[in-house]
Design a protein around this motif. Structure first.
Motif, PDB file in Angstrom:
ATOM      1  N   ARG A 159       7.932  -6.448  -0.436  1.00 56.24           N
ATOM      2  CA  ARG A 159       6.967  -5.865   0.502  1.00 56.24           C
ATOM      3  C   ARG A 159       6.100  -6.964   1.118  1.00 56.24           C
ATOM      4  O   ARG A 159       5.860  -6.971   2.333  1.00 56.24           O
ATOM      5  CB  ARG A 159       6.086  -4.825  -0.220  1.00 56.24           C
ATOM      6  CG  ARG A 159       5.049  -4.169   0.677  1.00 56.24           C
ATOM      7  CD  ARG A 159       4.433  -2.954  -0.010  1.00 56.24           C
ATOM      8  NE  ARG A 159       3.697  -3.295  -1.209  1.00 56.24           N
ATOM      9  CZ  ARG A 159       2.393  -3.584  -1.247  1.00 56.24           C
ATOM     10  NH1 ARG A 159       1.670  -3.595  -0.132  1.00 56.24           N
ATOM     11  NH2 ARG A 159       1.800  -3.849  -2.395  1.00 56.24           N
ATOM     12  N   SER A 162       8.183  -8.964   3.614  1.00 56.23           N
ATOM     13  CA  SER A 162       8.409  -8.194   4.841  1.00 56.23           C
ATOM     14  C   SER A 162       7.175  -8.227   5.735  1.00 56.23           C
ATOM     15  O   SER A 162       7.270  -8.435   6.953  1.00 56.23           O
ATOM     16  CB  SER A 162       8.765  -6.739   4.511  1.00 56.23           C
ATOM     17  OG  SER A 162       9.887  -6.674   3.665  1.00 56.23           O
ATOM     18  N   TYR A 178       9.852  -2.492   6.734  1.00 56.63           N
ATOM     19  CA  TYR A 178       9.930  -2.283   5.288  1.00 56.63           C
ATOM     20  C   TYR A 178      10.048  -0.790   5.010  1.00 56.63           C
ATOM     21  O   TYR A 178       9.243   0.010   5.486  1.00 56.63           O
ATOM     22  CB  TYR A 178       8.686  -2.854   4.602  1.00 56.63           C
ATOM     23  CG  TYR A 178       8.644  -2.638   3.100  1.00 56.63           C
ATOM     24  CD1 TYR A 178       9.439  -3.406   2.249  1.00 56.63           C
ATOM     25  CD2 TYR A 178       7.815  -1.676   2.543  1.00 56.63           C
ATOM     26  CE1 TYR A 178       9.405  -3.214   0.875  1.00 56.63           C
ATOM     27  CE2 TYR A 178       7.772  -1.472   1.172  1.00 56.63           C
ATOM     28  CZ  TYR A 178       8.569  -2.246   0.340  1.00 56.63           C
ATOM     29  OH  TYR A 178       8.538  -2.052  -1.019  1.00 56.63           O
TER      30      TYR A 178
END
Length: 261
Positions: A159, A162, A178
């Motif tokens: 995460r 991204s 994401y």
């Protein structure tokens, strides 16, 4: 005009196969990456195609540098990539003290190292085609969960990668998104995990539903999408008031431990 090309890792798994079907229905030519060669070839034969060998099935181990290089070289030889879907993932829900080094290395290699290397290797081709990168994470990329320390670490990292890469490339033609599913009815979740989710009252989605949610993100201008209103709300609470989530999960801990090895 030639068909847009999508590179899809984890194509032999449940979510991956259904994403492949969705993309093929949009006339994408797919490069299917996975470890199960029989499942890959079965999927390849099933997908609608303009001609024989339209879709490419490639058996790879994304933890292997030679296989990673083989994928990147293939796409550069083709000379086009419109979409990279980093969907491959591995997990073993175990106490951290029982986690083997091999399990830890495999989790980090497949869940975060491979998406970073594939993204880096294919960025020049993606930039030529206004390409999109979609990294498939998890609700556990926003919530630290007991018995999932290594998996959460890899998905938190994905995460963060991204988000950072999307901002780094915001002045280019490449988009980075994401996607965070919640628990899904696929082989990555063992019978014990399925039983645990049932005991806790946690919803588990079908891979068909998750693939449709993926397409909603792909079709939108959004950079991120989470599946499940309850899980999304829990993630927001965790970000703002983590102690609330600490207390909630502490009450579930004895139940969670019952289903672990």
């Amino acid at each position: 005009m030639s068909a847009p090309i999508a590179v899809l890792s984890g194509a032999s798994g449940g979510i991956g196969a259904h994403i492949a079907r969705q993309l093929a229905s949009r006339s994408y030519r797919l490069v299917l990456l996975g470890r199960d060669v029989d499942a890959l070839h079965a999927l390849q034969r099933e997908l609608p195609s303009a001609e024989q060998s339209f879709h490419i099935a490639l058996q790879v181990d994304l933890a292997n540098d030679a296989d990673m290089s083989r994928v990147i070289e293939l796409i550069h030889d083709i000379g086009r990539c419109d979409l990279l879907v980093n969907n491959a993932g591995v997990n073993a829900m175990v106490p951290f003290t029982s986690l083997s080094r091999e399990e830890l290395d495999a989790t980090l290699a497949v869940n975060i190292r491979a998406p970073m290397l594939l993204s880096q290797g294919l960025l020049p081709i993606l930039a030529q085609n206004n390409g999109v990168i979609v990294n498939v994470g998890s609700s556990f990329g926003a919530i630290g969960y007991p018995m999932q320390a290594h998996y959460c670490a890899s998905k938190f990292a994905l995460r963060g990668f991204s988000e950072a890469l999307a901002r780094e490339l915001s002045d280019t033609s490449v988009q980075v998104k994401y996607f965070a599913p919640r628990a899904t009815q696929t082989a990555i979740n063992s019978d014990k995990v399925t039983a645990l989710n049932k005991a806790l009252g946690n919803a588990m989605d079908t891979p068909e539903y998750v693939a449709k949610e993926f397409m909603h993100l792909l079709d939108s201008t959004e950079r991120r999408r989470s599946v499940g209103a309850k899980e999304s709300f829990f993630a927001k609470i965790n970000a703002l008031w983590p102690k609330v989530v600490d207390n909630a999960l502490a009450k579930q801990l004895s139940t969670i431990k019952q289903y672990m090895r």
